[in-house]
Design a protein around this motif. Sequence first.
Motif, mmCIF file in Angstrom:
data_model
loop_
_atom_site.group_PDB
_atom_site.id
_atom_site.type_symbol
_atom_site.label_atom_id
_atom_site.label_comp_id
_atom_site.label_asym_id
_atom_site.label_seq_id
_atom_site.Cartn_x
_atom_site.Cartn_y
_atom_site.Cartn_z
ATOM 1 N N ASP A 1 0.786 -1.239 0.000
ATOM 2 C CA ASP A 1 0.000 0.000 0.000
ATOM 3 C C ASP A 1 0.816 1.287 0.000
ATOM 4 O OD1 ASP A 1 -2.260 -1.562 0.027
ATOM 5 O OD2 ASP A 1 -2.603 -1.352 2.179
ATOM 6 N N GLY A 2 2.004 1.270 0.583
ATOM 7 C CA GLY A 2 2.824 2.481 0.656
ATOM 8 C C GLY A 2 2.685 3.179 1.995
ATOM 9 N N ALA A 3 3.718 3.927 2.374
ATOM 10 C CA ALA A 3 3.789 4.564 3.700
ATOM 11 C C ALA A 3 2.752 5.663 3.904
ATOM 12 C CB ALA A 3 5.188 5.131 3.916
ATOM 13 N N ASP A 4 2.264 6.261 2.830
ATOM 14 C CA ASP A 4 1.308 7.364 2.984
ATOM 15 C C ASP A 4 -0.143 6.880 3.052
ATOM 16 O OD1 ASP A 4 1.371 6.534 0.332
ATOM 17 O OD2 ASP A 4 0.950 8.531 -0.462
ATOM 18 N N ARG A 5 -0.365 5.595 2.967
ATOM 19 C CA ARG A 5 -1.705 5.009 3.070
ATOM 20 C C ARG A 5 -1.970 4.581 4.520
ATOM 21 N NH1 ARG A 5 -5.026 6.125 -0.220
ATOM 22 N NH2 ARG A 5 -6.031 4.145 -0.014
ATOM 23 N N PRO A 6 -3.164 4.214 4.864
ATOM 24 C CA PRO A 6 -3.446 3.805 6.243
ATOM 25 C C PRO A 6 -2.896 2.403 6.553
ATOM 26 C CG PRO A 6 -5.453 3.753 4.943
ATOM 27 C CD PRO A 6 -4.386 4.309 4.065
ATOM 28 N N VAL A 7 -1.600 2.351 6.832
ATOM 29 C CA VAL A 7 -0.921 1.089 7.145
ATOM 30 C C VAL A 7 -0.383 1.072 8.572
ATOM 31 C CG1 VAL A 7 -0.293 0.629 4.743
ATOM 32 C CG2 VAL A 7 1.302 1.870 6.218
ATOM 33 N N TRP A 8 -0.442 2.202 9.265
ATOM 34 C CA TRP A 8 0.169 2.335 10.590
ATOM 35 C C TRP A 8 -0.850 2.069 11.682
ATOM 36 C CZ3 TRP A 8 5.215 2.441 10.351
ATOM 37 C CH2 TRP A 8 5.802 2.887 9.164
ATOM 38 N N ARG A 9 -0.494 1.199 12.600
ATOM 39 C CA ARG A 9 -1.347 0.867 13.748
ATOM 40 C C ARG A 9 -0.720 1.498 14.992
ATOM 41 N NH1 ARG A 9 -1.726 -4.905 16.265
ATOM 42 N NH2 ARG A 9 -3.017 -4.393 18.040
ATOM 43 N N VAL A 10 -1.467 2.339 15.681
ATOM 44 C CA VAL A 10 -0.959 3.086 16.832
ATOM 45 C C VAL A 10 -1.065 2.242 18.096
ATOM 46 C CG1 VAL A 10 -1.245 5.179 18.221
ATOM 47 C CG2 VAL A 10 -1.605 5.250 15.748
ATOM 48 N N VAL A 11 0.021 2.214 18.871
ATOM 49 C CA VAL A 11 0.039 1.502 20.150
ATOM 50 C C VAL A 11 -0.667 2.360 21.191
ATOM 51 C CG1 VAL A 11 1.502 0.636 22.011
ATOM 52 C CG2 VAL A 11 2.207 0.319 19.640
ATOM 53 N N GLY A 12 -1.513 1.762 21.976
ATOM 54 C CA GLY A 12 -2.150 2.494 23.063
ATOM 55 C C GLY A 12 -3.513 1.932 23.385
ATOM 56 N N LYS A 13 -3.991 2.350 24.524
ATOM 57 C CA LYS A 13 -5.258 1.842 25.017
ATOM 58 C C LYS A 13 -6.449 2.343 24.207
ATOM 59 C CE LYS A 13 -3.072 2.347 29.464
ATOM 60 N NZ LYS A 13 -1.917 2.958 28.827
ATOM 61 N N SER A 14 -6.351 3.544 23.678
ATOM 62 C CA SER A 14 -7.525 4.174 23.069
ATOM 63 C C SER A 14 -7.550 4.111 21.546
ATOM 64 C CB SER A 14 -7.566 5.640 23.501
ATOM 65 O OG SER A 14 -6.391 6.299 23.061
ATOM 66 N N HIS A 15 -6.677 3.319 20.931
ATOM 67 C CA HIS A 15 -6.585 3.377 19.478
ATOM 68 C C HIS A 15 -7.124 2.153 18.752
ATOM 69 C CE1 HIS A 15 -4.455 7.063 19.939
ATOM 70 N NE2 HIS A 15 -3.618 6.484 20.759
ATOM 71 N N GLY A 16 -7.321 1.058 19.428
ATOM 72 C CA GLY A 16 -7.904 -0.124 18.807
ATOM 73 C C GLY A 16 -7.046 -0.710 17.707
ATOM 74 N N GLU A 17 -7.700 -1.352 16.770
ATOM 75 C CA GLU A 17 -7.002 -2.076 15.710
ATOM 76 C C GLU A 17 -6.944 -1.304 14.399
ATOM 77 O OE1 GLU A 17 -5.520 -5.142 16.135
ATOM 78 O OE2 GLU A 17 -5.952 -4.775 18.243
ATOM 79 N N GLU A 18 -7.573 -0.157 14.320
ATOM 80 C CA GLU A 18 -7.619 0.551 13.043
ATOM 81 C C GLU A 18 -6.229 0.997 12.599
ATOM 82 O OE1 GLU A 18 -8.612 5.137 13.504
ATOM 83 O OE2 GLU A 18 -9.866 3.907 14.808
ATOM 84 N N ARG A 19 -6.051 1.071 11.309
ATOM 85 C CA ARG A 19 -4.791 1.535 10.725
ATOM 86 C C ARG A 19 -4.982 2.972 10.249
ATOM 87 N NH1 ARG A 19 -0.551 -2.283 10.813
ATOM 88 N NH2 ARG A 19 -1.441 -4.346 11.010
ATOM 89 N N ARG A 20 -3.904 3.747 10.332
ATOM 90 C CA ARG A 20 -3.968 5.173 10.000
ATOM 91 C C ARG A 20 -2.849 5.555 9.042
ATOM 92 N NH1 ARG A 20 -5.426 8.445 15.267
ATOM 93 N NH2 ARG A 20 -6.839 7.002 16.248
ATOM 94 N N THR A 21 -2.978 6.730 8.461
ATOM 95 C CA THR A 21 -1.889 7.297 7.661
ATOM 96 C C THR A 21 -0.895 7.968 8.615
ATOM 97 O OG1 THR A 21 -2.971 9.432 7.420
ATOM 98 C CG2 THR A 21 -3.448 7.759 5.725
ATOM 99 N N LEU A 22 0.304 8.218 8.128
ATOM 100 C CA LEU A 22 1.282 8.936 8.949
ATOM 101 C C LEU A 22 0.746 10.301 9.368
ATOM 102 C CD1 LEU A 22 4.764 8.264 7.300
ATOM 103 C CD2 LEU A 22 4.025 7.639 9.590
ATOM 104 N N ALA A 23 0.099 10.980 8.453
ATOM 105 C CA ALA A 23 -0.408 12.320 8.743
ATOM 106 C C ALA A 23 -1.485 12.312 9.824
ATOM 107 C CB ALA A 23 -0.950 12.957 7.471
ATOM 108 N N SER A 24 -2.165 11.209 9.993
ATOM 109 C CA SER A 24 -3.262 11.181 10.978
ATOM 110 C C SER A 24 -2.861 10.549 12.308
ATOM 111 C CB SER A 24 -4.469 10.430 10.404
ATOM 112 O OG SER A 24 -4.187 9.048 10.308
ATOM 113 N N LEU A 25 -1.577 10.274 12.508
ATOM 114 C CA LEU A 25 -1.146 9.732 13.797
ATOM 115 C C LEU A 25 -1.428 10.754 14.890
ATOM 116 C CD1 LEU A 25 2.296 8.058 12.997
ATOM 117 C CD2 LEU A 25 0.044 6.975 13.194
ATOM 118 N N PRO A 26 -1.847 10.304 16.072
ATOM 119 C CA PRO A 26 -2.096 11.256 17.157
ATOM 120 C C PRO A 26 -0.803 11.933 17.586
ATOM 121 C CG PRO A 26 -2.258 8.996 17.948
ATOM 122 C CD PRO A 26 -2.066 8.925 16.476
#
Length: 123
Positions: free
Chosen positions: A95-120
């Motif tokens: 998919d590429g790094a700019d697509r929603p491939v990143w999963r954020v570690v933490g209690k409030s983020h669940g399993e959804e994948r995000r783009t780099l720009a949308s990381l908290p």
Amino acid sequence: MSRALKLERYDAYRNAPASGHGNAARAPRSHWQETYAGPSLERPFPPVLFVFAPAPRRAAPATREAAFHDRARRVSNVDYRLTVATTTLPLLTKDGADRPVWRVVGKSHGEERRTLASLPKAR
């Protein structure tokens, strides 16, 4: 060095006390602030990104990523002062790094994948 140990070292780096001397214009800043924040302290610590790649005689990247998330949630400042995101090499390649491939570690983020720009943003 294991990824969990690396994460603990990033956490320690993020929380290291200021060293050096300030001046009349500003108080002393820590090394990461001098390196990454520039003239303003508004910028948070940069996100820590981990990519899990296939490896011989190791579990699948997605399995290792899930296990890392379980361990990383226990590091004190993850999800508050330290943003940590992971992906797998097959997903990143497909998919590429700019697509929603990143999963954020933490209690409030669940399993959804995000783009780099949308990381908290870390606080």
